[in-house]
Structure formats: C-alpha cells, structure tokens
Design an enzyme around this catalytic site. Sequence first.
Site, mmCIF file in Angstrom:
data_model
loop_
_atom_site.group_PDB
_atom_site.id
_atom_site.type_symbol
_atom_site.label_atom_id
_atom_site.label_comp_id
_atom_site.label_asym_id
_atom_site.label_seq_id
_atom_site.Cartn_x
_atom_site.Cartn_y
_atom_site.Cartn_z
ATOM 1 N N CYS A 76 0.791 -1.242 0.006
ATOM 2 C CA CYS A 76 0.012 0.036 -0.054
ATOM 3 C C CYS A 76 0.901 1.233 0.270
ATOM 4 O O CYS A 76 1.524 1.625 1.126
ATOM 5 C CB CYS A 76 -1.143 -0.140 1.187
ATOM 6 S SG CYS A 76 -1.764 1.307 1.558
ATOM 7 N N CYS B 161 -2.839 15.293 2.726
ATOM 8 C CA CYS B 161 -3.952 15.123 1.768
ATOM 9 C C CYS B 161 -4.735 16.451 2.058
ATOM 10 O O CYS B 161 -4.933 16.804 2.958
ATOM 11 C CB CYS B 161 -4.689 13.980 1.951
ATOM 12 S SG CYS B 161 -6.223 13.675 0.742
ATOM 13 N N CYS C 295 -11.356 14.383 4.329
ATOM 14 C CA CYS C 295 -12.526 13.524 4.860
ATOM 15 C C CYS C 295 -12.353 13.071 6.181
ATOM 16 O O CYS C 295 -11.466 13.232 6.852
ATOM 17 C CB CYS C 295 -12.154 12.025 4.207
ATOM 18 S SG CYS C 295 -12.100 12.241 2.308
ATOM 19 N N GLU D 138 -4.585 11.715 -2.095
ATOM 20 C CA GLU D 138 -5.373 11.456 -3.302
ATOM 21 C C GLU D 138 -4.719 11.203 -4.596
ATOM 22 O O GLU D 138 -4.203 12.206 -4.980
ATOM 23 C CB GLU D 138 -6.510 12.476 -3.268
ATOM 24 C CG GLU D 138 -7.277 12.619 -4.316
ATOM 25 C CD GLU D 138 -8.175 11.372 -4.749
ATOM 26 O OE1 GLU D 138 -8.741 10.699 -3.759
ATOM 27 O OE2 GLU D 138 -7.858 10.641 -5.853
ATOM 28 N N SER E 296 -14.140 5.505 -2.946
ATOM 29 C CA SER E 296 -14.186 5.786 -1.578
ATOM 30 C C SER E 296 -15.922 6.483 -1.547
ATOM 31 O O SER E 296 -15.925 7.512 -1.612
ATOM 32 C CB SER E 296 -13.372 6.472 -0.996
ATOM 33 O OG SER E 296 -12.171 6.044 -0.839
ATOM 34 N N LEU E 297 -16.706 5.643 -1.127
ATOM 35 C CA LEU E 297 -18.168 6.104 -1.294
ATOM 36 C C LEU E 297 -18.586 6.438 0.164
ATOM 37 O O LEU E 297 -19.186 7.555 0.208
ATOM 38 C CB LEU E 297 -19.080 4.865 -1.863
ATOM 39 C CG LEU E 297 -20.292 5.445 -2.523
ATOM 40 C CD1 LEU E 297 -20.200 6.501 -3.416
ATOM 41 C CD2 LEU E 297 -21.134 4.216 -3.086
ATOM 42 N N HIS E 298 -18.622 5.530 0.898
ATOM 43 C CA HIS E 298 -18.735 5.814 2.317
ATOM 44 C C HIS E 298 -20.220 6.211 2.546
ATOM 45 O O HIS E 298 -20.388 6.361 3.856
ATOM 46 C CB HIS E 298 -17.835 6.595 2.958
ATOM 47 C CG HIS E 298 -16.422 6.357 2.736
ATOM 48 N ND1 HIS E 298 -15.886 5.013 3.049
ATOM 49 C CD2 HIS E 298 -15.277 6.918 2.321
ATOM 50 C CE1 HIS E 298 -14.544 4.847 2.930
ATOM 51 N NE2 HIS E 298 -14.270 6.204 2.351
ATOM 52 N N CYS F 74 -5.880 1.049 7.281
ATOM 53 C CA CYS F 74 -6.580 2.112 6.513
ATOM 54 C C CYS F 74 -6.858 3.351 7.327
ATOM 55 O O CYS F 74 -7.565 3.254 8.344
ATOM 56 C CB CYS F 74 -7.775 1.707 5.937
ATOM 57 S SG CYS F 74 -7.802 0.059 5.063
#
Length: 392
Positions: free
Chosen positions: A127, A134, A138, A188, A241-243, A361
């Site tokens: 990863c 960033c 979020c 991102e 990444s919907l969430h 994550c």
Amino acid sequence: MNMEALAGPASVRAAAPPAPGGPERPNLLGLARAELESLCVGLGSKPFRARQLMHWLYKRGCDRFESMSDLALEFRAQLAEHAQVRLPEIVTAQRASDGTCKWLLRADRSQAFEMVYIPESDRGTLCISSQVGCALDCAFCSTAQQGFNRNLSTAEIVGQVWLANRELGFQAGGERIITNVVLMGMGEPLANFRNVIPALRIFLDDLGFDLSRRRVTLSTSGLVPQIYRLAQEINVALAVSLHAPDDALRSRLVPINRLHPIAELLEACWHYIDEQNGRSVTFEYVMLEGVNDAPAQARALARLLAGHPAKVNLIPFNAFPGAQFRRSSDAAIARFRDELIRGGVIATVRRTRGDDIDAACGQLVGRVIDRTVVRLGAKAAAAQSRSPGVEA
Ligand code: SAH
C-alpha cells in the site's frame, strides 16, 4: 572486473544526491519506458538501451550504474553524470504482530510519508502513498488531519515499490513477495495525476514491475473529471471511496462530494469500466457506528449499485487520536453486508491488518509529524511549524 575501482564510487554511486547548486539530474525511477528511451537518445545512445536499463533497475534491483555490466563504460559514465537513481530514504521500519510491515520514508528534511506491506497466504499487497498529506479533508481519515504538504514525484511513487522489493526480497523459490500494489496510502492519487500515471505505467510495464492490471488498484475519493481522464490513459483496477448512500451524508464525510455528487461520480465509474473494458469498480465503505451503518442505508446503497459492475468492500473504521467516530460492531457490519448481498450487490469485509503499529486504513500519518520531529530534531520541528498545511 572491479567497476568500483575503475569508475570510482564517488563519481558513479547512483544513489548520491545531485551536486549542490547544480541542475537536478533526472531520477531514472521517474521515467516510464518512452521517456527513458528519449533520455538514452539524448545521451547519444540507442533507444533500446532503455530496455537494458530497465532490466537492471526492475528485474535485477540494481541502483548503481557501475554494476550495469552490459552497458558500455562510456554510457555508464554519461548516465552517472547526467542521471541518477535515487530512492526515498527509510526513516523507520516497523513490523506488526500479524506480519504487516510499515515504513516511514523521508520526503525532505521535515516531511515524511508511509508505505505498508500486508502479507496474506495467497498474495502480498504493498500500500503506497501518492502525496505527503492530503487536501481532501475526509472526516474519518487521520491523513486529512495533517493537511496537505506536497505531491510525491513519479520517482518517489515508483521508489516505494522498488524499495519494498529490496527490503522484502524474494520468497524461497524465487517467487515475488509483492503481487499487488494499491494506491491507498497517504494522499489522493488523482489529485497528483501527472506523477501517478507514469508510475502506473512502470508498475504494469513488462520491463518494469510487470504487475497485472487487476493487481494494481487506484483508490480515489471521487475526483470526477480525473476519472474521465484516467479512462483515456490507463487500465487499472479502480476503487472509489463512497462511504455513504446519499449526498447529504456523503458531503459531510467526503467533502469533495459537494462538488461532484454521487450520481455524477457513479456515471464516471461506469464510463471507466466501459472505456477500459474493466470488470467492476470496488466501492469502499468505512463502517461508522450510528452514522452510515443502518440496514436502511445498506438497502439504499444496494439500490444505487445493483445491476452495475460494482462490488462493495466494507472497511471497519480504524480509530486514531482525536477521531470523532466509533467502529461499527461486528454484528452491524455483518448485517450491512448481508443486506447488500440480498439487494444483489457483491460485498466483502476488509480484514483489519497491522493496527498495532497504526498501519491500518486511514491510520497512516496520524503520528508521523511527531515521529519525524523526534527523529529529525528540534530544527526540523521549528521548520515544520512554519510550513503551510501541516498543522494537526
Ligand atoms: N485518497 C484515496 C486513498 C486513501 S485511503 C481515497 O480516498 O480513496 C484508502 C481507503 O481507506 C479509503 O477508502 C479511505 O476512505 C479509507 N479510510 C480512510 N480513513 C479510514 C479510517 N480511519 N478507517 C478505515 N478506513 C479509512
């Protein structure tokens, strides 16, 4: 023949930094095949030398021009003078009880970024990061709290995979340890489009890391125009990444949604799949207790995705200092998954890995600033507090 004695380690030691004040020599790890060919031609050599160079760099893991024994001495000297192979420097390395490894890598004097290796029985996933910090902000992500520092260069992105390969080596029998690369570390990736695309090309190139397109995953928070651009450029696995199943909630959790709401985002995803003839988009969905984990929300999500090339990956929320959310219970996560499946959507739950070293994550960089400062001393701390975009 002892090349080191011939050429002198100081002049051709590839990892050496560029001469102070001199022009920056291009880092070969930042050049995809076509660019490497132009560089060879520019140095008065033939374009096919790029193949040999790539063989040394990516198949043999060699970063020293003097060791590239099938290249003419003169060409090696040219390379040493006009190019370099420079890797990110490792600040710290940690290993979790489940075998997950995390490295803190230096971006410059006061900034650092992280990469994580996650071993599983049938694969090894690296990863990697695409930015230092960033800017997307979020609500549930610790990287967001750091703010944005800068884009990583192509060489720094490619250098992560190169370095991890060197650190991890090969399995007994010569099998590769890194089978999958995911851009799910800090940053991102689509906000660093210019540097990420050539890195992806090197990951896929058979003369590069030669990874399968289905094993290179780019995860985005939903920069819609860049998803369309990506569809013109390259075929990799796309994760989004919907969430949240509705715009009101998603705009709260993933602020970019205010600019590019769910309907627009999903259109871009289906376009990507059509254009690249892909299989499906993986939608990431972080499980936040009492926020987005109700069965009715699962049903709403299923209505959005059923009948489309979509899968959902539920991510149990990973806490970090100062987080305002709690992880959903295992029972709530299982129920959410079952509702999705009943609604006709493939859904899985991501296993949390490496959380005892904050490698899971959304935990990346939570304490990087502190750790970096501790390692780099008071001067760096002072410099850091003056840098824009890094206030915690
Ligand atoms: N910027 C990219 C890649 C970042 S991280 C993106 O947004 O997709 C990879 C995944 O981890 C994303 O789905 C992200 O939303 C999720 N994530 C972030 N913080 C998290 C946390 N605290 N717990 C669990 N998942 C998190």
